[in-house]
Motif scaffolding. Structure first.
Motif, PDB file in Angstrom:
ATOM      1  N   SER A 113      53.697  43.121 -18.992  1.00  0.00           N
ATOM      2  CA  SER A 113      54.385  43.592 -17.785  1.00  0.00           C
ATOM      3  C   SER A 113      55.892  43.651 -17.994  1.00  0.00           C
ATOM      4  CB  SER A 113      54.060  42.675 -16.591  1.00  0.00           C
ATOM      5  OG  SER A 113      52.700  42.738 -16.270  1.00  0.00           O
ATOM      6  N   TRP A 114      56.436  42.653 -18.705  1.00  0.00           N
ATOM      7  CA  TRP A 114      57.885  42.633 -18.978  1.00  0.00           C
ATOM      8  C   TRP A 114      58.293  43.864 -19.776  1.00  0.00           C
ATOM      9  CZ3 TRP A 114      61.870  42.970 -22.243  1.00  0.00           C
ATOM     10  CH2 TRP A 114      63.080  42.379 -21.904  1.00  0.00           C
ATOM     11  N   TYR A 115      57.587  44.139 -20.869  1.00  0.00           N
ATOM     12  CA  TYR A 115      57.958  45.277 -21.714  1.00  0.00           C
ATOM     13  C   TYR A 115      57.750  46.605 -20.996  1.00  0.00           C
ATOM     14  CZ  TYR A 115      58.504  42.303 -25.851  1.00  0.00           C
ATOM     15  OH  TYR A 115      58.940  41.355 -26.746  1.00  0.00           O
ATOM     16  N   ARG A 116      56.685  46.727 -20.227  1.00  0.00           N
ATOM     17  CA  ARG A 116      56.460  47.979 -19.500  1.00  0.00           C
ATOM     18  C   ARG A 116      57.576  48.213 -18.482  1.00  0.00           C
ATOM     19  NH1 ARG A 116      52.604  51.271 -20.209  1.00  0.00           N
ATOM     20  NH2 ARG A 116      50.543  50.758 -21.052  1.00  0.00           N
ATOM     21  N   THR A 117      58.011  47.164 -17.825  1.00  0.00           N
ATOM     22  CA  THR A 117      59.108  47.281 -16.861  1.00  0.00           C
ATOM     23  C   THR A 117      60.390  47.682 -17.567  1.00  0.00           C
ATOM     24  OG1 THR A 117      58.079  45.611 -15.436  1.00  0.00           O
ATOM     25  CG2 THR A 117      60.416  46.067 -15.071  1.00  0.00           C
ATOM     26  N   GLN A 118      60.648  47.100 -18.728  1.00  0.00           N
ATOM     27  CA  GLN A 118      61.857  47.439 -19.488  1.00  0.00           C
ATOM     28  C   GLN A 118      61.834  48.894 -19.950  1.00  0.00           C
ATOM     29  OE1 GLN A 118      62.176  47.787 -23.158  1.00  0.00           O
ATOM     30  NE2 GLN A 118      64.395  48.123 -22.959  1.00  0.00           N
ATOM     31  N   LEU A 119      60.684  49.357 -20.411  1.00  0.00           N
ATOM     32  CA  LEU A 119      60.571  50.743 -20.868  1.00  0.00           C
ATOM     33  C   LEU A 119      60.765  51.739 -19.736  1.00  0.00           C
ATOM     34  CD1 LEU A 119      57.586  50.384 -23.362  1.00  0.00           C
ATOM     35  CD2 LEU A 119      59.946  50.989 -23.943  1.00  0.00           C
ATOM     36  N   LYS A 120      60.453  51.307 -18.513  1.00  0.00           N
ATOM     37  CA  LYS A 120      60.629  52.173 -17.342  1.00  0.00           C
ATOM     38  C   LYS A 120      62.038  52.094 -16.757  1.00  0.00           C
ATOM     39  CE  LYS A 120      55.759  51.870 -15.958  1.00  0.00           C
ATOM     40  NZ  LYS A 120      54.801  51.305 -14.957  1.00  0.00           N
ATOM     41  N   GLY A 121      62.923  51.312 -17.399  1.00  0.00           N
ATOM     42  CA  GLY A 121      64.299  51.214 -16.938  1.00  0.00           C
ATOM     43  C   GLY A 121      64.522  50.231 -15.823  1.00  0.00           C
ATOM     44  N   GLY A 175      56.344  36.431 -25.089  1.00  0.00           N
ATOM     45  CA  GLY A 175      57.027  36.700 -23.829  1.00  0.00           C
ATOM     46  C   GLY A 175      57.893  37.936 -23.969  1.00  0.00           C
ATOM     47  N   GLY A 176      58.346  38.451 -22.869  1.00  0.00           N
ATOM     48  CA  GLY A 176      59.172  39.642 -22.896  1.00  0.00           C
ATOM     49  C   GLY A 176      60.509  39.409 -23.570  1.00  0.00           C
ATOM     50  N   GLY A 177      61.028  40.453 -24.234  1.00  0.00           N
ATOM     51  CA  GLY A 177      62.370  40.403 -24.784  1.00  0.00           C
ATOM     52  C   GLY A 177      62.483  40.042 -26.240  1.00  0.00           C
ATOM     53  N   ASP A 178      61.344  39.880 -26.920  1.00  0.00           N
ATOM     54  CA  ASP A 178      61.378  39.587 -28.353  1.00  0.00           C
ATOM     55  C   ASP A 178      61.219  40.901 -29.118  1.00  0.00           C
ATOM     56  OD1 ASP A 178      61.252  38.501 -30.857  1.00  0.00           O
ATOM     57  OD2 ASP A 178      59.418  37.352 -30.519  1.00  0.00           O
ATOM     58  N   TRP A 179      62.234  41.250 -29.910  1.00  0.00           N
ATOM     59  CA  TRP A 179      62.174  42.456 -30.737  1.00  0.00           C
ATOM     60  C   TRP A 179      62.300  42.140 -32.226  1.00  0.00           C
ATOM     61  CZ3 TRP A 179      64.480  43.227 -25.825  1.00  0.00           C
ATOM     62  CH2 TRP A 179      63.889  44.242 -25.047  1.00  0.00           C
ATOM     63  N   ALA A 180      61.990  40.901 -32.628  1.00  0.00           N
ATOM     64  CA  ALA A 180      62.123  40.515 -34.028  1.00  0.00           C
ATOM     65  C   ALA A 180      61.163  41.312 -34.905  1.00  0.00           C
ATOM     66  CB  ALA A 180      61.856  39.022 -34.196  1.00  0.00           C
ATOM     67  N   ALA A 181      61.577  41.565 -36.136  1.00  0.00           N
ATOM     68  CA  ALA A 181      60.706  42.224 -37.111  1.00  0.00           C
ATOM     69  C   ALA A 181      59.708  41.212 -37.666  1.00  0.00           C
ATOM     70  CB  ALA A 181      61.542  42.812 -38.238  1.00  0.00           C
ATOM     71  N   ASP A 182      58.542  41.704 -38.056  1.00  0.00           N
ATOM     72  CA  ASP A 182      57.513  40.871 -38.682  1.00  0.00           C
ATOM     73  C   ASP A 182      57.088  39.702 -37.804  1.00  0.00           C
ATOM     74  OD1 ASP A 182      57.180  42.345 -41.051  1.00  0.00           O
ATOM     75  OD2 ASP A 182      58.970  41.438 -41.928  1.00  0.00           O
ATOM     76  N   ARG A 183      57.066  39.936 -36.496  1.00  0.00           N
ATOM     77  CA  ARG A 183      56.515  38.957 -35.560  1.00  0.00           C
ATOM     78  C   ARG A 183      55.470  39.698 -34.733  1.00  0.00           C
ATOM     79  NH1 ARG A 183      60.906  35.729 -32.460  1.00  0.00           N
ATOM     80  NH2 ARG A 183      61.104  34.555 -34.390  1.00  0.00           N
TER      81      ARG A 183
END
Length: 363
Positions: free
Chosen positions: A329-337, A196-204
């Motif tokens: 879609s979540w990450y693309r929206t976040q990258l677009k601000g 899901g959107g919002g996970d930035w953990a390393a090695d996942r």
């Protein structure tokens, strides 16, 4: 139709305490509970990554957020008593298999003694009526079976993370038998690999995929044939919310361990998820195999969720394709601000609608 989660008459105004509220799953749960009208107090370390789901969604808004360590028993107990919650969720953990090889002592301290400290805090907080401890599908002694693990299978685990989650299950079962035979009622929840959107953990896997796709490089894959029970993060969270409500309203029959995983067809090889995510991202996204030896990880892992389907009327609402589409879609929206709090709440509302339909039609 039984309302699984969305009935505000239960959650509206309810005092809820969450450990690990600044983490990936904890933030999604915090936002959902606020949407349902609950009064939320969170207790956790600072967000584990930068950026983090907690910060980009402004999840601290409208809640009481306490920064603290579950290894600090007195601080945790004081925060819980001050909040005077009726429902408590324990999500705080060291959540990564590979990190557990690097910091095994810290992993056991957080995941085992942190659970002990949480349960001791519950014992000292008279307002608590229902408590849910979140562990992992990796709590089971993995025998590489082709079928799903049921809730009565033995606990175990090769790596420190998996073993610590098996220990947390045993600790919780001991406390339930010793101290929680009556209210507050205590259960554990075991979920599969959430995306899901919002996970930035390393090695996942998914965060690694998104970082590689956004950076225009190939993602490195360790175990392309490993099969995991992939599911969108909202699926098990709905299970946790349903379980907590059942514990609060009906008590002892629900005080046990519960599995929350995807349908059998969505337990897929890593390479399948990688290929589909790269295709959704486009822009030439691709992958390559890591050539160096890697620490042990299970090759095959599935959950049998028939108990949750029968006892909680819970079943997945999203297939893997939809879960991946929502994630990208979540990450693309976040990258677009984009406004990520608003976008996240809209995904939760859309999910509620789909989940209600699943229940209504008995699918």
């Amino acid at each position: 139709m039984e309302d699984l989660v969305m009935n505000g008459s239960f959650w509206k105004g309810k005092s809820v305490f969450i450990t690990g509220h600044t983490g990936f799953k904890g933030t999604w749960l915090t936002l959902w509970l606020k949407l349902l009208g609950a009064r939320v107090t969170g207790y956790a370390l600072n967000p584990p990554t930068d950026p983090s789901m907690f910060t980009v969604t402004g999840a601290a808004e409208g809640i009481v957020s306490r920064i603290g360590d579950v290894c600090d028993a007195e601080a945790l107990a004081a925060a819980m008593r001050e909040a005077a919650p009726e429902v408590v969720f324990h999500l705080a953990a060291q959540p990564l298999v590979r990190a557990s090889y690097q910091t095994p002592a810290q992993t056991f301290a957080t995941n085992v003694m942190g659970t002990v400290n949480f349960l001791e805090a519950v014992r000292r907080t008279p307002s608590v009526a229902a408590a849910v401890v979140i562990t992992s599908d990796k709590c089971y002694e993995n025998r590489e079976w082709d079928w799903g693990y049921r809730e009565n299978e033995p606990m175990g685990g090769n790596d420190p993370y998996s073993a610590s989650k098996g220990c947390a299950e045993l600790v919780t079962a001991s406390y339930r038998r010793s101290f929680f035979a009556a209210a507050p009622f205590l259960a554990t929840a075991r979920a599969g690999n959430v995306i899901g959107g919002g996970d930035w953990a390393a090695d996942r896997l998914v965060p690694d995929l998104i970082r590689a796709c956004a950076g225009g490089v190939k993602v490195q894959i360790r175990n392309p044939d490993a099969i995991r029970p992939w599911q969108h993060v909202l699926e098990p969270l709905r299970g946790y919310l349903t379980l907590a409500r059942k514990l609060h309203q009906e008590g002892e029959p629900f005080a046990r361990g519960w599995n929350f995983g995807p349908r059998d067809e969505d337990a897929r090889p890593t390479l399948d998820l990688v290929s589909r995510t790269c295709a959704l991202w486009g822009e030439g996204a691709g992958w390559e195999l890591v050539g160096t030896p890697q620490p042990h990880e299970a090759k095959y892992l599935k959950l049998d969720c028939s108990a949750a389907r029968a006892g909680l009327k819970w079943q997945p609402a999203l297939n893997l394709e939809t879960a991946l589409d929502w994630t990208v879609s979540w990450y693309r929206t976040q990258l677009k601000g984009g406004d990520m709090r608003e976008f996240t709440l809209r995904q939760i509302e859309n999910y509620q609608t789909l989940a209600s339909g699943e229940t209504e039609h008995g699918r």
